[in-house]
Design an enzyme around this catalytic site. Structure first.
Site, PDB file in Angstrom:
ATOM      1  N   HIS A  82       0.850  -1.189   0.000  1.00 51.20           N
ATOM      2  CA  HIS A  82       0.000   0.000   0.000  1.00 51.20           C
ATOM      3  C   HIS A  82       0.881   1.232   0.000  1.00 51.20           C
ATOM      4  CE1 HIS A  82      -3.975   1.988   1.161  1.00 51.20           C
ATOM      5  NE2 HIS A  82      -3.093   2.957   1.031  1.00 51.20           N
ATOM      6  N   HIS A 116       1.492   4.847  -2.613  1.00 51.62           N
ATOM      7  CA  HIS A 116       0.957   5.568  -3.770  1.00 51.62           C
ATOM      8  C   HIS A 116       2.077   6.145  -4.629  1.00 51.62           C
ATOM      9  CE1 HIS A 116      -3.332   5.598  -2.503  1.00 51.62           C
ATOM     10  NE2 HIS A 116      -2.796   5.418  -1.316  1.00 51.62           N
ATOM     11  N   ARG A 174       3.110  16.362 -15.517  1.00 54.72           N
ATOM     12  CA  ARG A 174       2.430  16.865 -16.727  1.00 54.72           C
ATOM     13  C   ARG A 174       2.868  16.175 -18.016  1.00 54.72           C
ATOM     14  NH1 ARG A 174       2.318  23.313 -15.263  1.00 54.72           N
ATOM     15  NH2 ARG A 174       1.470  23.057 -13.174  1.00 54.72           N
ATOM     16  N   ASP A 182      -6.268   2.804  -9.136  1.00 52.21           N
ATOM     17  CA  ASP A 182      -7.404   3.086  -8.250  1.00 52.21           C
ATOM     18  C   ASP A 182      -8.273   4.224  -8.781  1.00 52.21           C
ATOM     19  OD1 ASP A 182      -6.591   5.222  -5.396  1.00 52.21           O
ATOM     20  OD2 ASP A 182      -6.123   5.505  -7.525  1.00 52.21           O
ATOM     21  N   GLY A 206      -9.015   8.251  -2.184  1.00 49.37           N
ATOM     22  CA  GLY A 206      -9.586   9.573  -1.958  1.00 49.37           C
ATOM     23  C   GLY A 206     -10.460   9.576  -0.711  1.00 49.37           C
ATOM     24  N   HIS A 232      -9.522   1.178  -0.544  1.00 48.77           N
ATOM     25  CA  HIS A 232      -9.369   1.805   0.774  1.00 48.77           C
ATOM     26  C   HIS A 232     -10.735   1.709   1.455  1.00 48.77           C
ATOM     27  CE1 HIS A 232      -5.888   3.706  -1.105  1.00 48.77           C
ATOM     28  NE2 HIS A 232      -5.605   4.407  -0.038  1.00 48.77           N
ATOM     29  N   GLU A 249     -10.775   4.142   6.649  1.00 48.81           N
ATOM     30  CA  GLU A 249      -9.658   5.046   7.000  1.00 48.81           C
ATOM     31  C   GLU A 249     -10.209   6.267   7.726  1.00 48.81           C
ATOM     32  OE1 GLU A 249      -7.720   6.800   3.613  1.00 48.81           O
ATOM     33  OE2 GLU A 249      -5.988   7.413   4.799  1.00 48.81           O
TER      34      GLU A 249
HETATM   35  N1  LIG Z   1      -4.170   7.674   2.550  1.00 51.45           N
HETATM   36  C1  LIG Z   1      -4.890   7.880   1.438  1.00 51.45           C
HETATM   37  N2  LIG Z   1      -6.222   7.703   1.491  1.00 51.45           N
HETATM   38  C2  LIG Z   1      -6.959   7.865   0.375  1.00 51.45           C
HETATM   39  N3  LIG Z   1      -6.458   8.233  -0.839  1.00 51.45           N
HETATM   40  C3  LIG Z   1      -5.142   8.433  -0.908  1.00 51.45           C
HETATM   41  C4  LIG Z   1      -4.300   8.261   0.214  1.00 51.45           C
HETATM   42  N4  LIG Z   1      -3.019   8.522  -0.150  1.00 51.45           N
HETATM   43  C5  LIG Z   1      -3.059   8.839  -1.443  1.00 51.45           C
HETATM   44  N5  LIG Z   1      -4.327   8.779  -1.902  1.00 51.45           N
HETATM   45  C6  LIG Z   1      -4.668   9.082  -3.283  1.00 51.45           C
HETATM   46  O1  LIG Z   1      -5.289  10.347  -3.235  1.00 51.45           O
HETATM   47  C7  LIG Z   1      -5.997  10.469  -4.425  1.00 51.45           C
HETATM   48  C8  LIG Z   1      -7.143  11.384  -4.134  1.00 51.45           C
HETATM   49  C9  LIG Z   1      -7.601  12.004  -5.405  1.00 51.45           C
HETATM   50  C10 LIG Z   1      -8.966  12.603  -5.195  1.00 51.45           C
HETATM   51  O2  LIG Z   1      -9.549  12.427  -4.154  1.00 51.45           O
HETATM   52  C11 LIG Z   1      -9.558  13.388  -6.272  1.00 51.45           C
HETATM   53  C12 LIG Z   1     -10.767  14.032  -6.025  1.00 51.45           C
HETATM   54  C13 LIG Z   1     -11.321  14.794  -7.059  1.00 51.45           C
HETATM   55  C14 LIG Z   1     -10.680  14.915  -8.297  1.00 51.45           C
HETATM   56  C15 LIG Z   1      -9.475  14.266  -8.496  1.00 51.45           C
HETATM   57  C16 LIG Z   1      -8.748  14.372  -9.803  1.00 51.45           C
HETATM   58  O3  LIG Z   1      -7.747  13.650 -10.012  1.00 51.45           O
HETATM   59  O4  LIG Z   1      -9.151  15.187 -10.634  1.00 51.45           O
HETATM   60  C17 LIG Z   1      -8.918  13.469  -7.494  1.00 51.45           C
HETATM   61  C18 LIG Z   1      -6.439   9.076  -4.817  1.00 51.45           C
HETATM   62  O5  LIG Z   1      -6.092   8.875  -6.140  1.00 51.45           O
HETATM   63  C19 LIG Z   1      -5.647   8.158  -3.926  1.00 51.45           C
HETATM   64  O6  LIG Z   1      -4.982   7.161  -4.693  1.00 51.45           O
HETATM   65 ZN   LIG Z   2      -3.570   4.958   0.601  1.00 50.90          ZN
END
Ligand SMILES: Nc1ncnc2c1ncn2[C@@H]1O[C@H](CCC(=O)c2cccc(C(=O)O)c2)[C@@H](O)[C@H]1O
Ligand SMILES: [Zn+2]
Length: 353
Positions: free
Chosen positions: A27, A29, A82, A149, A183, A210, A213
């Site tokens: 786990h 990222h 990018r 994911d 997310g 996930h 959490e």
């Molecule tokens: N501990 C964590 N617990 C949960 N997730 C975690 C954790 N650590 C990392 N992540 C990552 O954070 C991202 C969040 C991305 C997200 O919410 C979002 C919302 C709206 C638009 C977009 C976009 O891309 O336009 C993205 C996820 O992809 C996930 O893989």
């Molecule tokens: Zn995570």
């Protein structure tokens, strides 16, 4: 002059044992593992970004008031990725950092939707991660596999796009083994993603969302029943439901525990209050992970040291944790046996010093 002999009963230095212990990480990222050096290098390429270029300032920037703040910061780093070259550089450097910690195998969680919606060509994205994966295996000996994911808060359009990228044989990368959901959890009910997980599982991918959490045990139940989860990301709130703990233990469903992450995102107040002890006491298969190491000021070695303290482990206990991760992984049987044997040989040699 008295000679100070080393007392053989003195606690051995577990830090050195952990540093050389062969490990697997399940786990962690992709973007969340970008080192301060990589982030500041990417930030320097994109002066319009609000991400600091100075590693000192970056440490402050990676201090979160709550989970929503963490996601905002996370997305500001996503915005730095990018070009396909950015993707390749990031992936290769993450593999280097994993190899430095004796990680023999890692399942890296990637959110392709977040990159393709920001304009990176999907074919170029897949080629970039696969190039880096093959280079890392050749140069570091570290075997990488991918989890794709869904960023759940981005809704069903993101779910559809992620599922297409994960199941279209013309696109899905060779290293892809699992399918997740990340997310924020609040307001992002797991059952709505069932059709997408069904398609991913039908395409041969393993389900690893996930859950639990930042929300209660029902989210973990939903992940198990609606998304057919084979492992649970975090599962922290499972400790609130003895029936759930018993179910996880009985069906040997591993938890991907990320102790420092839970403190940094304020999901858990202090490490001493972390439910990892309850998980072990209930017989749940616990694996140790770093989640987004540079963002949380940690790394996998430190997470093993935290687990040793919270669970009062010696070298054998730490080796068991490492073997749990190998067992819970989606690596093929021969690879699992190889790493497990290496852990046993290393531990026996260490204890016979
Ligand atoms: N501990 C964590 N617990 C949960 N997730 C975690 C954790 N650590 C990392 N992540 C990552 O954070 C991202 C969040 C991305 C997200 O919410 C979002 C919302 C709206 C638009 C977009 C976009 O891309 O336009 C993205 C996820 O992809 C996930 O893989
Ligand atoms: Zn995570």
């Amino acid at each position: 002059m008295t000679q100070h002999l080393v007392d053989p009963r003195a606690p051995r230095d577990l830090t050195a044992f952990i540093a050389n212990l062969p490990k697997a990480e399940l786990h962690v990222h992709h973007v969340g593992s970008a080192s301060p050096r990589i982030v500041s290098e990417l930030a320097a390429r994109h002066p319009d970004s609000k991400v600091p270029t100075d590693p000192e300032a970056l440490a402050d920037y990676f201090t979160f008031t709550d989970f929503a703040h963490f996601i905002d910061v996370y997305l500001s780093v996503v915005d730095l990725i990018r070009t396909p070259e950015d993707v390749r550089l990031l992936t290769y450097e993450v593999a280097r950092d994993l190899a430095r910690q004796q990680v023999r195998y890692a399942e890296l969680t990637i959110t392709p939707f977040s990159s393709t919606r920001r304009g990176i060509d999907e074919r170029a994205f897949m080629d970039a991660i696969e190039d880096a994966r093959k280079a890392a295996e050749a140069e570091f000996g570290t075997v990488l596999r991918w989890c794709f994911d869904i960023p759940g808060e981005a809704g069903l359009q993101a779910a559809e796009e992620t599922t297409r990228l994960a199941t279209d044989d013309r696109l899905r990368p060779e290293g892809l083994v699992s399918f997740g959901l990340g997310g924020p959890e609040v307001g992002v009910e797991r059952p709505q993603f069932k059709p997408y997980f069904d398609r991913a599982i039908a395409a041969g991918l393993h389900s690893v969302p996930h859950a639990g959490e930042t929300t209660g045990p029902q989210t973990v139940w939903d992940a198990l029943t609606h998304l057919r989860a084979e492992r649970i990301g975090h599962g922290t709130s499972s400790a609130q439901d003895p029936k759930l703990l018993a179910h996880l233990a009985e069906h040997r469903i591993p938890l991907e525990v990320c102790p420092t992450s839970n403190i940094a995102t304020r999901a858990v107040r202090t490490l001493d209050e972390h439910p990892i002890k309850e998980f072990v006491r209930a017989g749940v298969l616990v694996t140790i992970n770093s989640d987004d190491p540079p963002m949380f000021g940690t790394d996998l070695d430190n997470e093993y040291a935290v687990a040793a303290r919270l669970l009062d482990l010696d070298e054998r206990g730490l080796a068991e944790l490492a073997k749990n991760a190998v067992e819970a992984s989606f690596l093929e049987a021969g690879g699992k046996a190889r790493i497990t044997d290496e852990i046993d040989t290393y531990t026996a040699q260490w204890l016979s010093r």
